[in-house]
Design a protein around this motif. Sequence first.
Motif, short mmCIF file in Angstrom:
data_model
loop_
_atom_site.label_atom_id
_atom_site.label_comp_id
_atom_site.label_asym_id
_atom_site.label_seq_id
_atom_site.Cartn_x
_atom_site.Cartn_y
_atom_site.Cartn_z
N VAL A 1 -5.40 -1.93 -5.90
CA VAL A 1 -4.42 -2.53 -5.16
C VAL A 1 -4.66 -2.11 -3.71
O VAL A 1 -4.28 -3.24 -2.71
CB VAL A 1 -3.10 -1.99 -5.68
N ASN A 2 -4.82 -1.00 -3.11
CA ASN A 2 -4.80 -0.53 -1.99
C ASN A 2 -6.13 -1.33 -1.42
O ASN A 2 -6.15 -1.85 -0.24
CB ASN A 2 -5.32 1.08 -1.82
N GLY A 3 -7.30 -1.54 -2.10
CA GLY A 3 -8.41 -2.36 -1.64
C GLY A 3 -8.11 -3.61 -1.30
O GLY A 3 -8.45 -4.32 -0.39
N LEU A 4 -7.53 -4.44 -2.27
CA LEU A 4 -7.07 -5.53 -2.22
C LEU A 4 -6.11 -5.94 -0.80
O LEU A 4 -6.35 -6.89 -0.22
CB LEU A 4 -6.26 -6.26 -3.19
N CYS A 5 -5.11 -4.91 -0.65
CA CYS A 5 -4.36 -5.18 0.32
C CYS A 5 -4.97 -5.02 1.61
O CYS A 5 -4.89 -5.50 2.86
CB CYS A 5 -3.07 -4.41 0.50
N THR A 6 -6.08 -4.16 1.53
CA THR A 6 -6.79 -3.77 2.89
C THR A 6 -7.52 -4.87 3.20
O THR A 6 -7.67 -5.21 4.62
CB THR A 6 -7.64 -2.58 2.75
N VAL A 7 -8.30 -5.74 2.40
CA VAL A 7 -8.99 -6.87 2.78
C VAL A 7 -8.14 -7.88 3.68
O VAL A 7 -8.73 -8.08 4.45
CB VAL A 7 -9.47 -7.41 1.35
N PHE A 8 -6.85 -8.29 3.06
CA PHE A 8 -5.95 -9.03 3.67
C PHE A 8 -5.43 -8.40 4.93
O PHE A 8 -5.42 -9.24 6.16
CB PHE A 8 -4.82 -9.53 2.90
N ARG B 1 0.98 -1.08 -0.02
CA ARG B 1 -0.17 0.15 0.26
C ARG B 1 0.89 1.31 0.00
O ARG B 1 0.55 2.22 -0.59
CB ARG B 1 -0.92 0.01 1.15
N MET B 2 1.96 1.18 0.83
CA MET B 2 3.01 2.50 0.58
C MET B 2 3.47 2.63 -0.51
O MET B 2 3.33 3.80 -1.17
CB MET B 2 3.94 2.12 1.69
N LEU B 3 3.79 1.67 -1.38
CA LEU B 3 4.55 1.80 -2.42
C LEU B 3 3.47 2.29 -3.65
O LEU B 3 3.76 2.86 -4.71
CB LEU B 3 5.24 0.58 -3.14
N ALA B 4 1.95 1.60 -3.66
CA ALA B 4 1.06 2.24 -4.39
C ALA B 4 0.85 3.77 -4.34
O ALA B 4 0.56 4.22 -5.16
CB ALA B 4 -0.16 1.22 -4.24
N LEU B 5 0.43 4.05 -3.10
CA LEU B 5 0.25 5.48 -2.87
C LEU B 5 1.41 6.24 -3.22
O LEU B 5 1.19 7.43 -3.69
CB LEU B 5 -0.15 5.69 -1.42
N LEU B 6 2.64 6.17 -2.87
CA LEU B 6 3.70 6.78 -3.43
C LEU B 6 3.83 7.02 -4.83
O LEU B 6 4.46 8.06 -5.26
CB LEU B 6 5.09 6.22 -2.93
N SER B 7 3.32 6.13 -5.58
CA SER B 7 3.10 6.43 -7.17
C SER B 7 2.46 7.55 -7.73
O SER B 7 2.67 8.03 -8.76
CB SER B 7 2.77 5.04 -7.71
N ILE B 8 1.45 7.88 -6.64
CA ILE B 8 0.79 9.06 -7.12
C ILE B 8 1.28 10.43 -7.24
O ILE B 8 1.49 10.87 -8.10
CB ILE B 8 -0.64 9.15 -6.29
N PRO B 9 2.18 10.70 -6.10
CA PRO B 9 2.99 12.12 -6.14
C PRO B 9 3.81 11.65 -7.12
O PRO B 9 4.57 12.89 -7.92
CB PRO B 9 3.38 12.21 -4.67
N ALA B 10 4.51 10.67 -7.35
CA ALA B 10 5.59 10.42 -8.31
C ALA B 10 5.42 10.76 -9.85
O ALA B 10 5.98 11.18 -10.48
CB ALA B 10 6.01 8.82 -7.98
N ALA B 11 4.04 10.29 -9.99
CA ALA B 11 3.47 10.74 -11.31
C ALA B 11 2.95 12.17 -11.45
O ALA B 11 3.22 12.67 -12.51
CB ALA B 11 2.55 9.67 -11.56
#
Length: 298
Positions: free
Chosen positions: A116-123, A89-99
């Motif tokens: 991706v954030n939702g899938l990780c949150t479920v687990f 989740r950290m890496l997925a979110l960091l891709s937003i400001p990086a882009a």
Amino acid sequence: MTEAAPRSLWRVRDFRRYAGADAISKLGSEVSLVALPLTAALTLHGSPFQVGLLTAAEMVAFLLVGLPAGAWVDRMRRRPVLVAADAVRMLALLSIPAAAVPGVLGLPQMYAVALVNGLCTVFFDVAHQSYLPSIVGREDLARGHGTLAANQSLAQLAGPGIGGWLVQALTAPVAVVADALSYAGSALLLLGVRADEKPGGRGVRGGGRLWPEIAEGLSFVAGQPVLRRVAAVGALMMLSFGLWSAAVPLYLVREVGTSPGTYGTLLSAGAVGGVAGAWLAPRIAARLGTGRAIRRVS
């Protein structure tokens, strides 16, 4: 003879780390509750339908893997699942400001990050709840869950306001960094938990019974009138939340002209009702009974 006072859970090192990780992660998630839709609405100028798709992309994960996630996690060690979910989740979110900084951020990337954030949150959510007994023991579960509920209430009070003012000061994509950092902090704290975890459930011992276990769980819920109603109410609440998440930020920020900071503050103010409800709920249930209390407030 007087009974000994129960031990303070805050004296348990593993619980301090576990509860601290929970508090940090939930606070960051409340920041993203403001920053993500405002990124789509303000930075990418998304339509109401497109902003709604952002919420749907995150929620669809619960539909896709919600049922098998519990059985899968029951076959795994919980702590590695929690740490891995935080890291992804950290890496997925960091891709937003990086882009966003070079100007290449688009709605397809936002949808992918939300999924991706939702899938990780479920687990994460499944493993998080089932890891607690290994840390505090079953005799202290009620107090442990009470601490987690308090974390949620505090995050709902503070997080949206912080998120709104971060968006106003730094722009929405950059504000997402706060949530990414919260996941990093959560993962680091969880890495320090040393509880002797005992994976539970029949799947760990027998293996090979994933789908029969899922079917058994569905059959049990379907055969219980109360659980059927609870499931239906939960589905309706999630539908309402999805509609609210798409409509409210667009209406307040675009139509009314509310600033991001004020918008976040309004969300935080609304959470006061949730805190009051959590305090009143056990008292109302004790007076009226749980079933009657639910019907009265519905």
